[in-house]
Design a protein around this motif. Sequence first.
Motif, mmCIF file in Angstrom:
data_model
loop_
_atom_site.group_PDB
_atom_site.id
_atom_site.type_symbol
_atom_site.label_atom_id
_atom_site.label_comp_id
_atom_site.label_asym_id
_atom_site.label_seq_id
_atom_site.Cartn_x
_atom_site.Cartn_y
_atom_site.Cartn_z
ATOM 1 N N ALA A 1 1.095 4.056 -2.831
ATOM 2 C CA ALA A 1 0.792 5.434 -2.434
ATOM 3 C C ALA A 1 1.901 6.379 -2.883
ATOM 4 O O ALA A 1 1.634 7.521 -3.277
ATOM 5 C CB ALA A 1 0.590 5.523 -0.923
ATOM 6 N N GLU B 1 -3.962 14.011 -0.615
ATOM 7 C CA GLU B 1 -3.776 12.847 0.249
ATOM 8 C C GLU B 1 -2.449 12.920 0.993
ATOM 9 O O GLU B 1 -2.369 12.567 2.179
ATOM 10 C CB GLU B 1 -3.846 11.567 -0.583
ATOM 11 N N ARG B 2 -1.414 13.396 0.336
ATOM 12 C CA ARG B 2 -0.114 13.533 1.014
ATOM 13 C C ARG B 2 -0.189 14.570 2.129
ATOM 14 O O ARG B 2 0.372 14.366 3.204
ATOM 15 C CB ARG B 2 0.965 13.906 -0.006
ATOM 16 N N ALA C 1 -4.866 5.941 -0.325
ATOM 17 C CA ALA C 1 -3.897 6.621 -1.193
ATOM 18 C C ALA C 1 -3.206 5.655 -2.150
ATOM 19 O O ALA C 1 -2.594 6.077 -3.133
ATOM 20 C CB ALA C 1 -2.854 7.356 -0.351
ATOM 21 N N ALA C 2 -3.303 4.349 -1.879
ATOM 22 C CA ALA C 2 -2.728 3.360 -2.790
ATOM 23 C C ALA C 2 -3.546 3.252 -4.073
ATOM 24 O O ALA C 2 -3.038 2.796 -5.099
ATOM 25 C CB ALA C 2 -2.661 1.997 -2.104
ATOM 26 N N HIS C 3 -4.816 3.672 -4.015
ATOM 27 C CA HIS C 3 -5.713 3.599 -5.174
ATOM 28 C C HIS C 3 -5.705 2.194 -5.776
ATOM 29 O O HIS C 3 -5.527 2.014 -6.988
ATOM 30 C CB HIS C 3 -5.332 4.661 -6.213
ATOM 31 N N ILE D 1 7.003 8.630 0.654
ATOM 32 C CA ILE D 1 5.842 8.921 -0.189
ATOM 33 C C ILE D 1 5.961 10.316 -0.787
ATOM 34 O O ILE D 1 5.693 10.515 -1.986
ATOM 35 C CB ILE D 1 4.541 8.790 0.631
ATOM 36 N N CYS E 1 0.830 -1.212 0.000
ATOM 37 C CA CYS E 1 0.000 0.000 0.000
ATOM 38 C C CYS E 1 0.859 1.255 0.000
ATOM 39 O O CYS E 1 0.588 2.221 -0.735
ATOM 40 C CB CYS E 1 -0.936 -0.001 1.210
ATOM 41 N N LEU F 1 -3.647 5.729 4.202
ATOM 42 C CA LEU F 1 -2.572 5.116 3.421
ATOM 43 C C LEU F 1 -3.152 4.090 2.442
ATOM 44 O O LEU F 1 -2.740 4.024 1.274
ATOM 45 C CB LEU F 1 -1.567 4.451 4.354
ATOM 46 N N ALA G 1 -0.486 8.597 -4.781
ATOM 47 C CA ALA G 1 -1.175 9.508 -3.855
ATOM 48 C C ALA G 1 -1.286 10.908 -4.449
ATOM 49 O O ALA G 1 -0.337 11.419 -5.054
ATOM 50 C CB ALA G 1 -0.445 9.564 -2.524
#
Length: 237
Positions: free
Chosen positions: A111, A119-120, A156-158, A201, A107, A153, A115
């Motif tokens: 991210a 999101e960050r 944010a990995a989508h 990240i 993940c 997290l 991300a």
Amino acid sequence: MTGHAPALAAEDVRPRPLSGGTLSEELRVALEEMIVSGALQPGERLDEAELAARFKVSRTPVREAVKALVATGLLEVRPRQGVTVATISIPVLLEMFQMMAALEGLCAKLAARRATIAERRALREIHERLIQSLSNNDPDRFYAVNLEFHELLYDAAHAQFIASQTRNLRRRVAAYRRSVTHQPGRMAATIGEHDRILDAIERADAEAAFKAALDHVNLLGDDMADFIAGLPQAVGD
């Protein structure tokens, strides 16, 4: 460790409304939250009649909710004991933490590549609140904010399937993972570990993010021994 469910106030255990959800589904969610939060401990026995009275429902939706949680592994049926909160043997639990580390690492890796800026920024904001919880020496608040960090997290990995599998496994080990938070120095160590994940990240360094998240979840050396020593008594041999 056996016994009836803890005597919580009715308002603490009433199921949260679910849009379009059935009563048994609402009960399943409420019981799952109690297990994940530690209100129901590993090895604790659930009494169907007591749950029906507490939730002010018939036994049928309780039975259906319990059946669903048995299917997910959060509850188990024991001979002569009935339904209890599932316990996990130490060897299997360690394997689950290893798998958890790999999934968290994946993940974080994704991210770092996917991300969004928002999101960050949100991850960094949650991290700052985590630092504040440490300053306040509030383990319960720290655990809740830490969960926010990991939930974001995963988002944010989508990667929908990977995120869902990570969440499912995290729920299975939640009662044990919570105990780690209370180990001396564990909260302070988490801050540094999260910082390394965030830095990777923000640099879009996927491999560094994977390693930082893997190391964060993996329990090695003295941490492993401390973790096992602090496990709930109900954990199997």
